[in-house]
Scaffold this active site. Structure first.
Site, PDB file in Angstrom:
ATOM      1  N   ASP A   1       7.214   2.767 -11.569  1.00 43.54           N
ATOM      2  CA  ASP A   1       6.952   3.077 -10.163  1.00 43.54           C
ATOM      3  C   ASP A   1       7.727   4.277  -9.636  1.00 43.54           C
ATOM      4  O   ASP A   1       7.793   4.482  -8.424  1.00 43.54           O
ATOM      5  CB  ASP A   1       7.262   1.845  -9.302  1.00 43.54           C
ATOM      6  CG  ASP A   1       6.189   0.778  -9.458  1.00 43.54           C
ATOM      7  OD1 ASP A   1       5.006   1.138  -9.468  1.00 43.54           O
ATOM      8  OD2 ASP A   1       6.540  -0.410  -9.575  1.00 43.54           O
TER       9      ASP A   1
ATOM     10  N   ASP B   1      -2.541   0.503 -10.621  1.00 41.47           N
ATOM     11  CA  ASP B   1      -1.608   1.111  -9.665  1.00 41.47           C
ATOM     12  C   ASP B   1      -0.878   2.324 -10.268  1.00 41.47           C
ATOM     13  O   ASP B   1      -0.459   3.241  -9.571  1.00 41.47           O
ATOM     14  CB  ASP B   1      -0.535   0.107  -9.213  1.00 41.47           C
ATOM     15  CG  ASP B   1      -1.033  -1.304  -9.037  1.00 41.47           C
ATOM     16  OD1 ASP B   1      -2.004  -1.697  -9.724  1.00 41.47           O
ATOM     17  OD2 ASP B   1      -0.447  -2.052  -8.245  1.00 41.47           O
TER      18      ASP B   1
HETATM   19  N1  GLY Z   1       1.886  -1.634  -6.950  1.00 43.02           N
HETATM   20  C1  GLY Z   1       1.896  -2.963  -6.442  1.00 43.02           C
HETATM   21  C2  GLY Z   1       0.938  -3.250  -5.355  1.00 43.02           C
HETATM   22  O1  GLY Z   1       0.060  -2.501  -5.032  1.00 43.02           O
HETATM   23  O2  GLY Z   1       1.076  -4.312  -4.794  1.00 43.02           O
END
Ligand code: GLY
Length: 404
Positions: A124, A182
């Site tokens: 992330d 994501d």
């Molecule tokens: N990347 C985690 C979410 O979108 O909840």
């Protein structure tokens, strides 16, 4: 990592493209004066809300969510995936009225965040570092921001497996190699790092990850699975499943819009038409879906079991609006107007009292009614830091269509 000058030269020309595309009005995409005024008011209100929020934060803490049912303001440490949205939102708000208190608070937050540049346990880093230091470097370029961003890109790149062709999303047992949709959102940092350093390795990782994702995450109707599990040794797909959606075969709303945004960025950064086609196909799935409400704020999952009684996800709406306000610049007039008008509807809906918090409420967050992780019973009908971030970004992008 090896340097390749010709690639660098091509990429430098793409920087100019990005600058041009975000600052130019488009003759047939005309923002409404009334909505521009609403946005101005939203920015004023948001600045006040974020000062209320700032007063709640202990040193080293980052706003994460607000649960209205329990009147609970929830924070995180810097390693949580959402830690960069706060500074990013503050910086985007600072650009509106140049309120130095907002800039000072962004700097305070980034001081505690900087150490994550060396975190190799998360995919992330794009969210965490590019939404914060990336915006900071855009507002006021500084060598230390650049170094933090390059270090972050290096840390992110350590998670790339050439056999799989992806950056690993979640660490789990050694036989698993989990990649979530994501992760498309973390690639923008890598493109920036190649432009800044001339090192094409970052660019190549981003392109390879996107190509593998396009091949393995998408169904024939251009909806996306949430999670693909690969064999780390062979790259073979072992499973396609969900973590945050309602079922393995469902279309989790935020996953669909992460993909929409991610492939739009892929087109911006590479000019490869296949990514534009992919983004348009994803937009087609979302916008033509019978379960997309007229106000364009998706249910938390397009296949949630209790539609129309299912919860909406304001964060998915905000991310979709921001993505569409970029995608509409790259397509023909007909599609461009559809995307622009959809984003306009989303901004109007999110600006209404149903979604926009009354001043002094909602833990200082701007938006209500998002869904974080429903299967885990976490952040249900809550305020979320990333809903605010992408709402502010979408409003800013909308303003950039104005000729004044
Ligand atoms: N990347 C985690 C979410 O979108 O909840």
């Amino acid at each position: 990592m090896k340097k390749h000058l010709p690639v660098f030269v091509v990429i430098i020309s793409l920087i100019s493209f990005k600058q041009i595309c975000f600052s130019q009005p488009v003759s047939y995409l005309k923002p409404q004066v009334q909505l521009l005024n609403t946005i101005k008011q939203n920015f004023d209100d948001a600045g006040k809300q974020y000062k209320i929020m700032a007063a709640k934060l202990a040193p080293g803490e980052f706003p994460r969510s607000y649960n209205p049912a329990a009147d609970k303001f929830v924070t995180s440490k810097s390693a949580w995936w959402c830690s960069g949205f706060y500074a990013g939102t503050l910086l985007n708000l600072y650009e509106q009225g140049h309120d130095d208190a907002l800039l000072a608070e962004a700097n305070r937050s980034m001081d505690s965040l900087a150490k994550e540049e060396y975190n190799t346990h998360t995919h992330d880093l794009g969210f965490m570092m590019y939404c914060s230091f990336g915006n900071a470097n855009r507002v006021e370029p500084m060598p230390e921001y650049k170094q933090i961003l390059i270090n972050s890109a290096r840390s992110l790149s350590t998670r790339f497996n050439p056999k799989v062709g992806c950056i690993k999303s979640w660490d789990s047992k050694p036989s698993d190699f989990l990649v979530i949709i994501d992760n498309m959102m973390n690639l923008e940092l890598l493109f920036w790092a190649t432009k800044e350093s001339g090192d094409s390795s970052f660019y190549k990782i981003a392109v390879t990850h996107a190509n593998t994702t396009m091949k393995n995450h998408y169904r024939a109707d251009y909806s996306s699975y949430h999670v693909v599990n690969y064999n780390a040794q062979t790259g073979e797909v072992l499973q396609r499943k969900t973590a945050q959606g309602s079922a393995d075969e469902s279309a989790w709303a935020r996953g669909q819009v992460w993909g929409l945004y991610g492939f739009t960025v892929m087109y911006r950064e590479t000019k490869d038409k296949k990514y534009l086609d992919q983004a348009e196909h994803i937009a087609g799935f979302i916008l033509n879906h019978p379960n997309l409400p007229a106000d364009k704020i998706p249910y938390w999952d397009f296949n949630a079991p209790n539609i129309p009684g299912a919860l909406r996800d304001a964060s998915a709406g905000a991310i979709m609006a921001s993505a569409l306000l970029e995608l509409c610049r790259y397509v023909d007039k007909k599609d461009g107007m559809t995307y622009f008008n959809t984003a306009q509807t989303i901004i109007k809906t999110l600006s209404s009292p149903e979604y926009k918090a009354a001043p002094g409420t909602n833990g200082g967050f701007i938006l209500k009614h998002s869904v974080g992780h429903l299967p885990q019973k976490s952040e249900i009908d809550a305020a979320l830091t990333y809903a605010d971030y992408y709402f502010v970004e979408a409003m800013k992008r909308y303003q950039q269509f104005s000729t004044k």
